[in-house]
Scaffold this active site. Structure first.
Site, mmCIF file in Angstrom:
data_model
loop_
_atom_site.group_PDB
_atom_site.id
_atom_site.type_symbol
_atom_site.label_atom_id
_atom_site.label_comp_id
_atom_site.label_asym_id
_atom_site.label_seq_id
_atom_site.Cartn_x
_atom_site.Cartn_y
_atom_site.Cartn_z
ATOM 1 N N LYS A 51 104.957 43.123 81.701
ATOM 2 C CA LYS A 51 103.853 42.211 82.337
ATOM 3 C C LYS A 51 102.888 43.163 83.097
ATOM 4 C CE LYS A 51 106.682 38.363 81.847
ATOM 5 N NZ LYS A 51 107.428 37.075 82.643
ATOM 6 N N GLN A 95 109.670 35.552 88.418
ATOM 7 C CA GLN A 95 110.679 35.952 87.404
ATOM 8 C C GLN A 95 111.944 35.229 87.390
ATOM 9 O OE1 GLN A 95 109.479 37.365 84.410
ATOM 10 N NE2 GLN A 95 111.427 37.247 83.411
ATOM 11 N N ASP A 118 102.682 30.555 84.432
ATOM 12 C CA ASP A 118 103.830 30.304 83.517
ATOM 13 C C ASP A 118 103.581 28.955 82.890
ATOM 14 O OD1 ASP A 118 105.587 32.260 83.200
ATOM 15 O OD2 ASP A 118 106.452 32.180 85.005
HETATM 16 N N1 GUN Z 1 112.543 34.304 81.953
HETATM 17 C C1 GUN Z 1 112.470 34.296 80.866
HETATM 18 N N2 GUN Z 1 111.141 34.087 80.346
HETATM 19 C C2 GUN Z 1 110.288 33.957 81.416
HETATM 20 C C3 GUN Z 1 109.020 33.617 81.547
HETATM 21 O O1 GUN Z 1 108.336 33.412 80.568
HETATM 22 N N3 GUN Z 1 108.558 33.377 82.798
HETATM 23 C C4 GUN Z 1 109.373 33.596 83.845
HETATM 24 N N4 GUN Z 1 108.855 33.472 85.000
HETATM 25 N N5 GUN Z 1 110.679 34.015 83.874
HETATM 26 C C5 GUN Z 1 111.174 34.222 82.348
#
Ligand code: GUN
Length: 284
Positions: A51, A95, A118
């Site tokens: 990311k 996350q 998100d």
């Molecule tokens: N863990 C697995 N996929 C995601 C996601 O799309 N966003 C976040 N914040 N955590 C995750």
């Protein structure tokens, strides 16, 4: 046909890079994304690194704040609150998963909905289900873009989603429904799963188990979207939930792992960051 998510994500990022530069001229600053990573789960570290790399590529300022897995819930909530109140922060991403002693729902709800890149905040989830304008969750949004990219006309198709998570299964089912597919959500309690899966013109698999979907579960000519990210127990390589080798001979089109859904999730996060930035700028 193999649906190359990597290729599509590169072209979207190229366009975003230009957009970010134009926005910088217009507003005098670039979008700013803060990612919070708690603990050192290798999967989460790898996602967060991806990311940050993508953000830097498109010109989005980004910081990853790392905290020990022993952080308390109230300390984490305090950190989120600080970022909510920091006018220079546009997007906040925590996350997941978080350590067991922390209530994920509490943390997600603490993020300002305006900064929730998100789209996990209850307010944003509600807006999605009520079909109100909102930020879309990254993986489901990426899947719809992949289907468009592959030239799939979703309207009227039978779509089967295997998996009912808050992050993927449920929201992608809603987006497919909004695109006028006839949608079935299958899960661990579904009877005759193979039979249900074989009805699908569009099969989305988000289960988290290697080779969960075999060729006999796929209707010839179906489009298969594999959301899984697993380690292949035979060779330690990344693999999806679908037995790709078999499936590619039955499906009309299929996403690979890696290089399918994964890069699109990250790219949609970049789009969302730009979107929340523009929304914030226009509120001032
Ligand atoms: N863990 C697995 N996929 C995601 C996601 O799309 N966003 C976040 N914040 N955590 C995750």
């Amino acid at each position: 046909m193999i649906i190359k998510g990597k290729e599509l994500s590169v072209s979207i990022k190229d366009a975003l890079k230009v957009r970010v530069s134009v926005l910088n001229d217009q507003y005098g600053r670039t979008p700013n994304l803060v990612v919070i990573l708690v603990g050192d789960d290798p999967g989460s570290v790898s996602y967060v690194t991806g990311k940050a790399k993508a953000a830097t590529e498109v010109g989005i300022r980004n910081t990853t704040i790392r905290r020990e897995a022993t952080i308390t819930e109230s300390e984490l909530l305090e950190l989120v609150d600080e970022l909510n109140n920091d006018d220079d922060v546009d997007g906040i991403l925590v996350q997941l998963p978080l350590p067991k002693h922390i209530d994920e729902n509490k943390v997600i709800a603490a993020i300002s909905p305006e900064k929730d890149v998100d789209a996990f905040h209850p307010m944003n989830v509600a807006k999605l289900w009520l079909k109100q304008p909102c930020i879309l969750p990254c993986t489901p949004k990426g899947i719809i873009k992949l289907l468009h990219f592959a030239g799939v006309d979703i309207a009227g198709k039978e779509a089967v989603v295997i998996g009912r998570s808050n992050i993927v299964g449920q929201p992608v089912a809603k987006l497919l429904l909004d695109a006028n597919a006839t949608v079935t959500v299958a899960h661990s309690k579904t009877k005759n799963l193979a039979e249900v899966a074989r009805r699908a013109d569009i099969l989305v698999v988000a289960v988290g188990r290697e080779r969960f979907v075999t060729a006999d579960m796929i209707k010839p000519g179906a489009v298969v979207i594999d959301v899984g990210v697993n380690r292949d127990s035979r060779n330690g390589k990344l693999c999806g939930d679908v037995d790709f080798e078999e499936a590619q001979n039955v499906a009309a089109a299929i996403t690979p792992v890696p290089g399918g859904v994964g890069p699109m999730t990250i790219t949609c996060l970049m789009e969302n960051t730009v979107e929340v930035f523009v929304n914030r700028m226009n509120k001032k």
